[in-house]
Design a protein around this motif. Structure first.
Motif, PDB file in Angstrom:
ATOM      1  N   ARG A 191      39.789  52.505  49.899  1.00  0.00           N
ATOM      2  CA  ARG A 191      40.089  51.700  51.087  1.00  0.00           C
ATOM      3  C   ARG A 191      38.785  51.120  51.602  1.00  0.00           C
ATOM      4  O   ARG A 191      37.811  51.846  51.792  1.00  0.00           O
ATOM      5  N   ALA A 192      38.771  49.811  51.826  1.00  0.00           N
ATOM      6  CA  ALA A 192      37.557  49.116  52.228  1.00  0.00           C
ATOM      7  C   ALA A 192      37.826  48.346  53.521  1.00  0.00           C
ATOM      8  O   ALA A 192      38.249  47.200  53.492  1.00  0.00           O
ATOM      9  N   GLY A 193      37.624  48.994  54.683  1.00  0.00           N
ATOM     10  CA  GLY A 193      37.901  48.341  55.958  1.00  0.00           C
ATOM     11  C   GLY A 193      39.371  48.000  56.060  1.00  0.00           C
ATOM     12  O   GLY A 193      40.235  48.861  55.930  1.00  0.00           O
ATOM     13  N   ASP A 194      39.665  46.696  56.288  1.00  0.00           N
ATOM     14  CA  ASP A 194      41.064  46.289  56.363  1.00  0.00           C
ATOM     15  C   ASP A 194      41.596  45.871  55.002  1.00  0.00           C
ATOM     16  O   ASP A 194      42.645  45.250  54.897  1.00  0.00           O
ATOM     17  N   GLY A 195      40.875  46.228  53.949  1.00  0.00           N
ATOM     18  CA  GLY A 195      41.294  45.872  52.595  1.00  0.00           C
ATOM     19  C   GLY A 195      41.274  47.062  51.658  1.00  0.00           C
ATOM     20  O   GLY A 195      41.058  48.211  52.062  1.00  0.00           O
ATOM     21  N   THR A 196      41.503  46.774  50.396  1.00  0.00           N
ATOM     22  CA  THR A 196      41.462  47.787  49.343  1.00  0.00           C
ATOM     23  C   THR A 196      40.567  47.284  48.223  1.00  0.00           C
ATOM     24  O   THR A 196      40.669  46.118  47.811  1.00  0.00           O
ATOM     25  N   GLY A 197      39.683  48.152  47.753  1.00  0.00           N
ATOM     26  CA  GLY A 197      38.833  47.821  46.621  1.00  0.00           C
ATOM     27  C   GLY A 197      39.349  48.515  45.372  1.00  0.00           C
ATOM     28  O   GLY A 197      39.670  49.706  45.405  1.00  0.00           O
ATOM     29  N   ARG A 198      39.449  47.752  44.288  1.00  0.00           N
ATOM     30  CA  ARG A 198      39.934  48.311  43.019  1.00  0.00           C
ATOM     31  C   ARG A 198      38.950  47.992  41.905  1.00  0.00           C
ATOM     32  O   ARG A 198      38.515  46.843  41.770  1.00  0.00           O
ATOM     33  N   LEU A 199      38.619  48.998  41.135  1.00  0.00           N
ATOM     34  CA  LEU A 199      37.726  48.816  39.995  1.00  0.00           C
ATOM     35  C   LEU A 199      38.555  48.840  38.721  1.00  0.00           C
ATOM     36  O   LEU A 199      39.273  49.801  38.448  1.00  0.00           O
ATOM     37  N   TYR A 200      38.444  47.761  37.941  1.00  0.00           N
ATOM     38  CA  TYR A 200      39.163  47.628  36.676  1.00  0.00           C
ATOM     39  C   TYR A 200      38.168  47.629  35.523  1.00  0.00           C
ATOM     40  O   TYR A 200      37.002  47.233  35.678  1.00  0.00           O
ATOM     41  N   ARG A 201      38.663  48.039  34.365  1.00  0.00           N
ATOM     42  CA  ARG A 201      37.882  47.896  33.139  1.00  0.00           C
ATOM     43  C   ARG A 201      38.694  47.072  32.144  1.00  0.00           C
ATOM     44  O   ARG A 201      39.877  47.327  31.949  1.00  0.00           O
ATOM     45  N   ARG A 202      38.027  46.111  31.571  1.00  0.00           N
ATOM     46  CA  ARG A 202      38.699  45.257  30.587  1.00  0.00           C
ATOM     47  C   ARG A 202      38.724  45.973  29.237  1.00  0.00           C
ATOM     48  O   ARG A 202      37.752  46.593  28.818  1.00  0.00           O
ATOM     49  N   THR A 203      39.842  45.854  28.552  1.00  0.00           N
ATOM     50  CA  THR A 203      39.959  46.430  27.212  1.00  0.00           C
ATOM     51  C   THR A 203      40.338  45.323  26.245  1.00  0.00           C
ATOM     52  O   THR A 203      40.831  44.270  26.634  1.00  0.00           O
ATOM     53  N   SER A 204      40.111  45.559  24.979  1.00  0.00           N
ATOM     54  CA  SER A 204      40.418  44.549  23.985  1.00  0.00           C
ATOM     55  C   SER A 204      41.914  44.233  23.988  1.00  0.00           C
ATOM     56  O   SER A 204      42.746  45.128  24.087  1.00  0.00           O
ATOM     57  N   SER A 205      42.221  42.943  23.861  1.00  0.00           N
ATOM     58  CA  SER A 205      43.625  42.539  23.851  1.00  0.00           C
ATOM     59  C   SER A 205      44.266  42.773  22.492  1.00  0.00           C
ATOM     60  O   SER A 205      45.464  42.626  22.317  1.00  0.00           O
ATOM     61  N   SER A 206      43.447  43.109  21.482  1.00  0.00           N
ATOM     62  CA  SER A 206      44.000  43.317  20.150  1.00  0.00           C
ATOM     63  C   SER A 206      44.583  44.707  19.984  1.00  0.00           C
ATOM     64  O   SER A 206      44.244  45.620  20.712  1.00  0.00           O
TER      65      SER A 206
END
Length: 206
Positions: A191-206
């Motif tokens: 939770r980031a103040g009046d928002g939400t922070g999300r951390l994503y990791r990209r993975t290969s689409s194959s």
């Protein structure tokens, strides 16, 4: 993390520090080489750095990722996240900010730190439509409730801005559960103040 303008996203760039722009507050770097440095930020409606607590949490998550990374800070505002990444060993950072006055202060702060960053004064969606060089770490903090999060995520994925295993930190209004590319996997959430922070990791689409 930064700003919530009424009409559309501002951005941040160069010039003499905030005193030339009517004053402002201070941004504190909380870790790394520039730890405890205080930098001027513009007094502009809706413009604010990501809180210290959130930055500390985020960079604890990114301890192994930040050193040596090429960083892209979109809707950069004060540049708090990109500057923190540079302090913690990122190789280079590109900041994209639409508002020239805000960008001027950010550019001046980079010069003060003698940090390896550059500021692009541009609309973020227009910037992402350009030819891309992939980044390993992206910070994305669009103005809330302007419908910018999802198209920005889509453009990052579609136009080659991300390395195969890039990390993307996205901050949105709390009520929004953004649709992100299928190659992005949620790693952490805060939770980031009046928002939400999300951390994503990209993975290969194959």
């Amino acid at each position: 993390m930064k700003r919530r303008p009424p009409s559309r996203p501002p951005s941040r760039r160069k010039a003499s520090p905030a005193s030339r722009h009517g004053g402002g507050g201070k941004l504190r770097i909380i870790g790394g080489e520039y730890r405890r440095r205080l930098l001027p930020i513009l007094d502009s409606p809706g413009l604010r750095p990501t809180p210290d607590r959130i930055r500390e949490t985020l960079f604890n998550w990114l301890t192994a990722v930040t050193p040596g990374a090429r960083v892209l800070d979109l809707y950069a505002g004060t540049g708090a996240l990109g500057l923190e990444a540079l302090s913690r060993g990122a190789r280079q950072a590109v900041f994209v900010e639409r508002a020239p006055a805000v960008a001027a202060v950010l550019e001046a702060n980079l010069a003060t730190l003698e940090a390896a960053g550059r500021v692009e004064i541009a609309d973020t969606l227009a910037f992402l439509d350009r030819a891309a060089t992939p980044f390993a770490l992206v910070f994305l903090d669009p103005p809330f409730r302007q419908g910018l999060a999802e198209p920005s995520c889509a453009a990052l994925e579609a136009h080659g801005w991300l390395t195969e295993d890039a990390f993307i930190y996205l901050e949105t209004e709390r009520e929004l559960m953004p649709r992100v590319p299928v190659t992005w996997q949620l790693q952490r959430e805060v939770r980031a103040g009046d928002g939400t922070g999300r951390l994503y990791r990209r993975t290969s689409s194959s």
